[in-house]
Enzyme design. Sequence first.
Site, mmCIF file in Angstrom:
data_model
loop_
_atom_site.group_PDB
_atom_site.id
_atom_site.type_symbol
_atom_site.label_atom_id
_atom_site.label_comp_id
_atom_site.label_asym_id
_atom_site.label_seq_id
_atom_site.Cartn_x
_atom_site.Cartn_y
_atom_site.Cartn_z
ATOM 1 N N ASP A 218 25.587 -30.674 6.862
ATOM 2 C CA ASP A 218 26.015 -30.704 8.266
ATOM 3 C C ASP A 218 25.774 -29.319 8.852
ATOM 4 O OD1 ASP A 218 27.593 -31.279 10.735
ATOM 5 O OD2 ASP A 218 28.183 -33.063 9.624
ATOM 6 N N HIS A 241 22.388 -28.763 9.550
ATOM 7 C CA HIS A 241 22.227 -29.134 10.956
ATOM 8 C C HIS A 241 22.188 -27.922 11.882
ATOM 9 C CE1 HIS A 241 23.826 -33.526 10.289
ATOM 10 N NE2 HIS A 241 22.777 -33.211 9.541
#
Length: 392
Positions: A218, A241
Site C-alpha cells: 500500500d 502505492h
Amino acid sequence: MTFPAIICLVLALLSMFISLVLGDPTIFNVVSYGAKPDGKTDSAQAFVSAWTKACASMQPATIYVPAGKFALGQVIFIGPCSNKVNVMLIGTLVAPSDYTVLGNKAYWVVFQNIDGLTVSGNGILDGQGTSLWACKSSGKSCPLGATTLEFTNSNNIVVSGLTSINSQMFHIVVNACNNVNMQGVRVIAAGNSINTNGIHVQLSSNVTILNSNMRTGDDCISVGPGTINMWIENVACGPGHGISIGSLGKNQQETGVQNVTITTANFTGTQNGVRIKSWPRPSNGFARNIIFQHVNMVNVQNPIIIDQNYCPSKDCPHQASGVKISNVTYQDIHGSSATRVAVNFNCSPGNPCSAITVKNIMLTYKNQVAKASCNYASVTSSGIVQPAINCL
C-alpha cells in the site's frame, strides 16, 4: 602487546559490557524479567514489567532487548514516565502466527502518553501477517488486522534503525504526536499485501522521516488529516502505492494537511509516485503548502497524480470533493512512467485545485514524452515541463 595481554583486554571489555547491560540500575534487560528468546513463549508480561521499572526511573532509562526471537501478544506501554526512556531493540519481536489473536485489535505494540522516547537498534518487528493477507485476498470474512507499531498522544519521539516486516495492517502509525524523528527505518511486505502502509501519520505535527526504505503493498508513506509541518527526505519506495497526502475528506468535519515537504525520493515499480487523494463527498478538509521535489521515477504507473475522486470501495458517493487543494509545488521530477499519462490532475469541479506550480518536469513513457491530463486546476509551469500540462 602480547597475546595474553590482548586476551585480558578483551575479557575486561566483555566484562564491562556485561556489567553495563546487566548491572547498570538504569538498564532493564527484558530477559531479567522473564522474557524468553525462544520465539515461542509469550514474553509480553516481561516486557511490560521492564517498562514499568524503566518508566518509573528518575534517571534516563534503557530497556534492552537482546538478540533472539521474542514472541509477543499485544503490548501496551503507557506513560507518562518520570524521565526519558530508550528501548534498545537488538532482537526480533514476533507476533502470534494465528492472525485471529491480534486481528480484531487496533495495534500490536503501542506507546502512548509518553514525552521523551527513543526506539533504536537494528531489531525487527515481525507481524506475521501473510495468513491474514491470504484471507483478505480470498474474499472471506476476515478481521481488519492490527497495526504493528503505534505511537499515540506522545511527544519528542525518535525511531532509528528499526525494520518492520509482514505487518497485518499498517506497519507504523504516528497518531496525535508532536516532534517525531524517524530515520533508517525499513518496511518490508509483499507488493500484493493489503492495507500494509509503511508509515502513516495523522493529527500530528513536526514529523520528520529520513533515509528510509519502504517495500510494501500500500502507501509507503501516507499523510492523514491533521498533519502539520512534515519533512520527508531520502526515501526509497517500491513496490507500493507511493507517497500519498490522504486520503482526505472521508468525513465532512475534518482537519486539514499543511506544510509538507517530500524531497529526494526514489520510486521503483510503484502504483503511484507522489499523490494527493480525497473522497468525492462534501468536506471542510484541505491540503495546502505541499512541496514535492527532487524525485526520481522508474516505471511508475502514476508518477504525479491528484485524485479527488478517490474511492477504493464499490459504494462511492459520486459527489464533488469538498477538500480544497492549494499551493502545491512539483519541482525537479524526472524518470519513466509505466502508463502514457504521467501527470494526472483530476481535481474537484466544486473546489478546483489552485496555485499548482510545476518546475522542471521530465517524464517519459516508453522512451517517448508522456502525456498529461488536467481537469479543474489552475497550473503555472516554468522551466522545461514535459509532458506539457494544459488544463480544462
